[in-house]
Design a protein around this motif. Structure first.
Motif: not given
Length: 414
Positions: A272, A275, A372, A375
């Motif tokens: 993550a 992001g 996102e 990810e």
């Protein structure tokens, strides 16, 4: 720094550790190892070829004991694993002995995945999702709340795919690879469409593109995505890969192995992280300069995302490869300029280089993707790496990954 470069200053047969190995043994970052050298707590010898340093193993272990660190291979289990998948050294990394950035530049994601799995190149390899499996995954993902994140959808899709595969408990290499070749395109196909669908017999990158952005795919941008997928397949024993190997050590089936990896990947310090870089870069583009954005991060004590990597002293080779390709993507020009300004501005404060998260952020910001998206790319790509590590772990002693706990609680009372 007390780096010793004179030949013969250390016995030729003395065991030597690389900087990375010394750091792992001490439980610190590579930069801290060099700090120990500068303070006279460790001695180092310049490695052959003049790049990097080596350290005496016994001296490092002695320092680890003095600092309260334990040997990383306790009797209860193995914490150093033999692997023939990825080698990282001298700011480069290799898949089965071949430079990973060269593989990613010359071959598509599916071909590189096959190389990582088998050590054999399959030109034109394509992965195909069985219709029944894909339909089950889409139904399961479609039942989720609209605000669900991509990793939520991928975890559900993996579970749905698992229950449609009655042979998932067969851990023979051929069966595991068959499951992997169908699972990865199922994960892509289960994600909701944002743009016009691509032909299902195209490359995985082409199938993934309309699930990341509503913008149409052009050849240069699609090449960046395909290369990113290939670059991210594996990176030694990252946190999610370790979780996947623990699951495989218990002889969990490959779908459960991937679920274990996805669970760890969602952490802000792992998959993550891209992001955070996306949001920073988007703000820099919107404000017309990265300088005030970097200043805000430093003023509030926040780490500037997308910079630095514990395994590389210089620029992340994955980022360097993507930045070169992003120069040919016109819509990413503003984001690429902002990323370079982030690096240049931060360099006045700390000698940090761009990592893969910043490169993914340039792609996602420049091509109108959600924060996102990086990810998602990470998770889809790394699924192949988790499968590769599972194949290795299935061939090891079961349940060997069993570290010993160091109890620090209250002692039992009479």
């Amino acid at each position: 720094m007390t780096d010793q470069s004179e030949p013969g200053s250390v016995p030729q047969d003395a065991p030597r550790l690389t900087t990375r190995e010394a750091a792992e043994l001490l439980g610190v970052k590579a930069e801290t190892v060099y700090a120990y050298v500068s303070r006279g707590q460790l001695s180092s010898v310049r490695a052959a070829g003049g790049r990097g340093s080596t350290f005496d193993a016994e001296e490092v272990r002695a320092l680890a004991r003095r600092s309260g660190r334990r040997d990383p291979s306790p009797a209860g289990g193995d914490l150093v694993f033999r692997t023939g998948i990825t080698l990282i050294e001298e700011d480069r990394y290799f898949f089965r002995g071949v430079d990973a950035t060269e593989l990613a530049r010359r071959h598509g994601y599916e071909e590189v995945a096959e190389w990582v799995w088998t050590g054999e190149m399959r030109p034109g390899a394509r992965f195909e999702a069985p219709s029944e499996t894909l339909a089950a995954a889409r139904r399961a993902v479609g039942a989720l709340p609209v605000h669900s994140g991509s990793t939520d959808r991928l975890r559900v899709a993996v579970t749905a795919a698992a229950v449609t595969d009655p042979l998932r408990f067969d851990l023979a290499p051929g069966a595991v690879l068959s499951s992997a070749r169908s699972l990865i395109p199922t994960l892509v196909g289960a994600l909701p469409l944002l743009g016009a669908p691509e032909a299902e017999d195209g490359s995985l990158a082409r199938q993934l593109w309309p699930r990341l952005t509503a913008q149409p795919a052009d050849a240069p941008a699609l090449a960046v995505l395909d290369t990113a997928l290939a670059l991210l397949i594996d990176h030694d024993l990252a946190a999610s890969t370790l979780a996947a190997r623990v699951a495989a050590s218990a002889h969990a089936h490959p779908y459960a192995v991937v679920s274990a990896g996805l669970g760890v990947l969602e952490g802000p310090l792992h998959g993550a992280a891209s992001g955070l870089a996306h949001r920073m870069l988007q703000e820099a583009v919107d404000r017309g300069s990265a300088v005030p954005v970097v200043a805000d991060h430093l003023r509030t004590g926040r780490r500037v995302p997308g910079l630095g990597h514990r395994l590389y002293r210089g620029e992340d080779p994955r980022a360097r490869t993507l930045f070169a390709l992003l120069e040919d993507v016109p819509q990413a020009a503003a984001a690429l300029a902002a990323a370079r300004e982030v690096v240049a501005t931060t360099a006045r404060h700390a000698p940090l280089h761009a990592n893969i998260d910043l490169a993914l952020a340039v792609l996602s910001v420049g091509c109108g993707m959600a924060a996102e998206a990086g990810e998602t790319v990470f998770a889809i790509s790394r699924t192949a790496g988790w499968i590769a590590h599972a194949l290795e772990e299935y061939g090891e002693r079961p349940l060997r990954i069993r570290p010993s706990g160091q109890y620090t609680g209250p002692r039992p009372t009479p």
